[in-house]
Design a protein around this motif. Structure first.
Motif, PDB file in Angstrom:
ATOM      1  N   TYR A 132      -3.605  -3.036  -3.568  1.00  0.00           N
ATOM      2  CA  TYR A 132      -2.056  -2.621  -3.149  1.00  0.00           C
ATOM      3  C   TYR A 132      -2.387  -1.673  -2.010  1.00  0.00           C
ATOM      4  O   TYR A 132      -1.278  -1.373  -1.172  1.00  0.00           O
ATOM      5  CB  TYR A 132      -1.600  -1.593  -4.456  1.00  0.00           C
ATOM      6  N   ASN A 133      -3.340  -0.677  -2.068  1.00  0.00           N
ATOM      7  CA  ASN A 133      -3.327   0.438  -1.040  1.00  0.00           C
ATOM      8  C   ASN A 133      -3.351  -0.340   0.581  1.00  0.00           C
ATOM      9  O   ASN A 133      -2.903   0.212   1.375  1.00  0.00           O
ATOM     10  CB  ASN A 133      -4.608   1.072  -1.221  1.00  0.00           C
ATOM     11  N   ASN A 134      -4.286  -1.419   0.577  1.00  0.00           N
ATOM     12  CA  ASN A 134      -4.675  -2.028   1.820  1.00  0.00           C
ATOM     13  C   ASN A 134      -3.197  -2.851   2.196  1.00  0.00           C
ATOM     14  O   ASN A 134      -2.922  -2.684   3.389  1.00  0.00           O
ATOM     15  CB  ASN A 134      -5.726  -3.043   1.968  1.00  0.00           C
ATOM     16  N   ARG A 135      -2.514  -3.541   1.183  1.00  0.00           N
ATOM     17  CA  ARG A 135      -1.223  -3.849   1.601  1.00  0.00           C
ATOM     18  C   ARG A 135      -0.196  -2.842   1.832  1.00  0.00           C
ATOM     19  O   ARG A 135       0.615  -3.081   3.055  1.00  0.00           O
ATOM     20  CB  ARG A 135      -0.568  -4.916   0.434  1.00  0.00           C
ATOM     21  N   ALA A 136      -0.245  -1.726   1.360  1.00  0.00           N
ATOM     22  CA  ALA A 136       0.580  -0.567   1.940  1.00  0.00           C
ATOM     23  C   ALA A 136       0.234  -0.207   3.245  1.00  0.00           C
ATOM     24  O   ALA A 136       1.056   0.073   4.286  1.00  0.00           O
ATOM     25  CB  ALA A 136       0.359   0.555   0.933  1.00  0.00           C
ATOM     26  N   ALA A 137      -0.886  -0.437   3.453  1.00  0.00           N
ATOM     27  CA  ALA A 137      -1.243   0.259   4.839  1.00  0.00           C
ATOM     28  C   ALA A 137      -0.854  -0.929   6.024  1.00  0.00           C
ATOM     29  O   ALA A 137      -0.355  -0.436   7.073  1.00  0.00           O
ATOM     30  CB  ALA A 137      -2.742   0.201   5.046  1.00  0.00           C
ATOM     31  N   ALA A 138      -0.959  -2.127   5.637  1.00  0.00           N
ATOM     32  CA  ALA A 138      -0.474  -3.159   6.433  1.00  0.00           C
ATOM     33  C   ALA A 138       0.968  -3.032   6.719  1.00  0.00           C
ATOM     34  O   ALA A 138       1.699  -3.184   7.895  1.00  0.00           O
ATOM     35  CB  ALA A 138      -1.102  -4.335   5.871  1.00  0.00           C
ATOM     36  N   TYR A 139       1.681  -2.789   5.469  1.00  0.00           N
ATOM     37  CA  TYR A 139       3.188  -2.669   5.682  1.00  0.00           C
ATOM     38  C   TYR A 139       3.656  -1.529   6.543  1.00  0.00           C
ATOM     39  O   TYR A 139       4.624  -1.523   7.240  1.00  0.00           O
ATOM     40  CB  TYR A 139       3.678  -2.472   4.118  1.00  0.00           C
ATOM     41  N   THR A 140       2.869  -0.429   6.300  1.00  0.00           N
ATOM     42  CA  THR A 140       2.951   0.759   7.295  1.00  0.00           C
ATOM     43  C   THR A 140       2.859   0.640   8.630  1.00  0.00           C
ATOM     44  O   THR A 140       3.757   0.749   9.647  1.00  0.00           O
ATOM     45  CB  THR A 140       2.069   2.184   6.782  1.00  0.00           C
ATOM     46  N   LEU A 195       3.513  -2.303  10.195  1.00  0.00           N
ATOM     47  CA  LEU A 195       4.588  -3.045  10.431  1.00  0.00           C
ATOM     48  C   LEU A 195       5.818  -2.328  10.388  1.00  0.00           C
ATOM     49  O   LEU A 195       6.930  -3.017  10.396  1.00  0.00           O
ATOM     50  CB  LEU A 195       4.390  -4.539   9.572  1.00  0.00           C
ATOM     51  N   SER A 196       5.861  -1.198   9.960  1.00  0.00           N
ATOM     52  CA  SER A 196       6.952  -0.312   9.790  1.00  0.00           C
ATOM     53  C   SER A 196       7.889  -0.530   8.811  1.00  0.00           C
ATOM     54  O   SER A 196       9.192  -0.400   8.732  1.00  0.00           O
ATOM     55  CB  SER A 196       8.029  -0.242  11.025  1.00  0.00           C
ATOM     56  N   ASP A 197       7.373  -1.110   7.767  1.00  0.00           N
ATOM     57  CA  ASP A 197       8.093  -1.605   6.412  1.00  0.00           C
ATOM     58  C   ASP A 197       7.632  -0.724   5.198  1.00  0.00           C
ATOM     59  O   ASP A 197       6.923  -0.571   4.611  1.00  0.00           O
ATOM     60  CB  ASP A 197       7.628  -2.946   6.057  1.00  0.00           C
ATOM     61  N   LEU A 198       8.354   0.674   5.640  1.00  0.00           N
ATOM     62  CA  LEU A 198       7.826   1.603   4.786  1.00  0.00           C
ATOM     63  C   LEU A 198       8.408   1.833   3.089  1.00  0.00           C
ATOM     64  O   LEU A 198       7.911   2.161   2.465  1.00  0.00           O
ATOM     65  CB  LEU A 198       8.442   2.893   5.462  1.00  0.00           C
ATOM     66  N   LYS A 199       9.504   0.980   3.041  1.00  0.00           N
ATOM     67  CA  LYS A 199       9.876   1.037   1.814  1.00  0.00           C
ATOM     68  C   LYS A 199       8.994   0.077   0.752  1.00  0.00           C
ATOM     69  O   LYS A 199       8.403   0.606  -0.240  1.00  0.00           O
ATOM     70  CB  LYS A 199      11.035   0.173   1.804  1.00  0.00           C
ATOM     71  N   SER A 200       8.334  -1.118   1.554  1.00  0.00           N
ATOM     72  CA  SER A 200       7.309  -1.961   0.665  1.00  0.00           C
ATOM     73  C   SER A 200       6.118  -1.184   0.609  1.00  0.00           C
ATOM     74  O   SER A 200       5.413  -1.284  -0.246  1.00  0.00           O
ATOM     75  CB  SER A 200       6.884  -3.038   1.443  1.00  0.00           C
ATOM     76  N   ALA A 201       5.655  -0.485   1.899  1.00  0.00           N
ATOM     77  CA  ALA A 201       4.727   0.244   1.913  1.00  0.00           C
ATOM     78  C   ALA A 201       4.421   1.690   0.545  1.00  0.00           C
ATOM     79  O   ALA A 201       3.657   1.635  -0.138  1.00  0.00           O
ATOM     80  CB  ALA A 201       4.132   0.893   3.317  1.00  0.00           C
ATOM     81  N   ALA A 202       5.615   2.079   0.475  1.00  0.00           N
ATOM     82  CA  ALA A 202       5.806   3.146  -0.633  1.00  0.00           C
ATOM     83  C   ALA A 202       5.537   2.499  -1.987  1.00  0.00           C
ATOM     84  O   ALA A 202       4.857   3.056  -2.876  1.00  0.00           O
ATOM     85  CB  ALA A 202       7.030   3.933  -0.311  1.00  0.00           C
ATOM     86  N   LYS A 203       6.260   1.572  -2.162  1.00  0.00           N
ATOM     87  CA  LYS A 203       6.266   0.628  -3.367  1.00  0.00           C
ATOM     88  C   LYS A 203       4.819   0.422  -3.815  1.00  0.00           C
ATOM     89  O   LYS A 203       4.269   0.457  -4.840  1.00  0.00           O
ATOM     90  CB  LYS A 203       7.036  -0.608  -3.227  1.00  0.00           C
ATOM     91  N   ASP A 204       3.836  -0.185  -2.795  1.00  0.00           N
ATOM     92  CA  ASP A 204       2.680  -0.767  -3.206  1.00  0.00           C
ATOM     93  C   ASP A 204       1.770   0.757  -3.229  1.00  0.00           C
ATOM     94  O   ASP A 204       0.706   0.803  -4.149  1.00  0.00           O
ATOM     95  CB  ASP A 204       2.084  -1.376  -2.162  1.00  0.00           C
ATOM     96  N   ALA A 205       1.880   1.665  -2.578  1.00  0.00           N
ATOM     97  CA  ALA A 205       0.987   2.888  -2.702  1.00  0.00           C
ATOM     98  C   ALA A 205       1.372   3.609  -4.083  1.00  0.00           C
ATOM     99  O   ALA A 205       0.400   3.982  -4.575  1.00  0.00           O
ATOM    100  CB  ALA A 205       1.408   3.999  -1.526  1.00  0.00           C
ATOM    101  N   LYS A 206       2.493   3.690  -4.461  1.00  0.00           N
ATOM    102  CA  LYS A 206       2.810   4.033  -5.708  1.00  0.00           C
ATOM    103  C   LYS A 206       2.160   3.488  -6.850  1.00  0.00           C
ATOM    104  O   LYS A 206       1.601   3.897  -7.867  1.00  0.00           O
ATOM    105  CB  LYS A 206       4.375   4.328  -5.707  1.00  0.00           C
ATOM    106  N   LYS A 207       2.112   2.082  -6.768  1.00  0.00           N
ATOM    107  CA  LYS A 207       1.720   1.292  -7.764  1.00  0.00           C
ATOM    108  C   LYS A 207       0.011   1.497  -7.825  1.00  0.00           C
ATOM    109  O   LYS A 207      -0.549   1.542  -8.819  1.00  0.00           O
ATOM    110  CB  LYS A 207       1.857  -0.221  -7.517  1.00  0.00           C
ATOM    111  N   ALA A 208      -0.480   1.415  -6.712  1.00  0.00           N
ATOM    112  CA  ALA A 208      -1.894   1.888  -6.506  1.00  0.00           C
ATOM    113  C   ALA A 208      -2.105   3.047  -7.198  1.00  0.00           C
ATOM    114  O   ALA A 208      -3.142   3.531  -7.799  1.00  0.00           O
ATOM    115  CB  ALA A 208      -2.275   1.735  -4.981  1.00  0.00           C
ATOM    116  N   CYS A 209      -1.502   4.122  -7.037  1.00  0.00           N
ATOM    117  CA  CYS A 209      -1.587   5.501  -7.561  1.00  0.00           C
ATOM    118  C   CYS A 209      -1.338   5.335  -9.018  1.00  0.00           C
ATOM    119  O   CYS A 209      -2.258   6.128  -9.955  1.00  0.00           O
ATOM    120  CB  CYS A 209      -0.502   6.566  -6.826  1.00  0.00           C
ATOM    121  N   GLU A 210      -0.628   4.358  -9.504  1.00  0.00           N
ATOM    122  CA  GLU A 210      -0.638   4.458 -11.119  1.00  0.00           C
ATOM    123  C   GLU A 210      -1.761   3.863 -11.556  1.00  0.00           C
ATOM    124  O   GLU A 210      -2.063   3.930 -12.705  1.00  0.00           O
ATOM    125  CB  GLU A 210       0.998   3.464 -11.353  1.00  0.00           C
ATOM    126  N   LEU A 211      -2.345   2.975 -10.726  1.00  0.00           N
ATOM    127  CA  LEU A 211      -3.723   2.334 -11.184  1.00  0.00           C
ATOM    128  C   LEU A 211      -4.757   3.291 -10.933  1.00  0.00           C
ATOM    129  O   LEU A 211      -5.807   2.854 -11.197  1.00  0.00           O
ATOM    130  CB  LEU A 211      -3.658   0.981 -10.332  1.00  0.00           C
TER     131      LEU A 211
END
Length: 92
Positions: free
Chosen positions: A49-57, A59-75
């Motif tokens: 999730y964190n690495n996918r968030a970084a890739a989204y970041t 690519l400037s897809d910050l909405k997807s990045a935030a969603k993945d980063a929050k999920k990683a944090c939950e984990l």
């Protein structure tokens, strides 16, 4: 059953490693595909999730990045979320 579980974990790790290799080569769309595969195999794979968030970041897809980063944090891994917060990349 133990064989299937071990295989699934290995497959998630392999998908994660392919994602990391693609990201290291600057192919972030491909990296996202591999991280997504790792997450499908192991929905609790915080690093994926964190690495996918970084890739989204990148690519400037910050909405997807935030969603993945929050999920990683939950984990239990909040590094991605902390990065987004520190760089003011989260929308309020």
């Amino acid at each position: 059953l133990a064989v299937c579980v071990a295989f699934g974990a290995n497959s998630a790790k392999e998908a994660f490693e392919r994602g990391s290799a693609a990201g290291n080569q600057g192919n972030f769309q491909e990296a996202i595909k591999h991280y997504t595969q790792a997450i499908r195999i192991d929905p609790n794979y915080a690093n994926a999730y964190n690495n996918r968030a970084a890739a989204y970041t990148v690519l400037s897809d910050l909405k997807s990045a935030a969603k993945d980063a929050k999920k990683a944090c939950e984990l239990g891994d909040c590094n991605g979320l902390q990065y987004l917060e520190a760089n003011n990349l989260l929308s309020n």
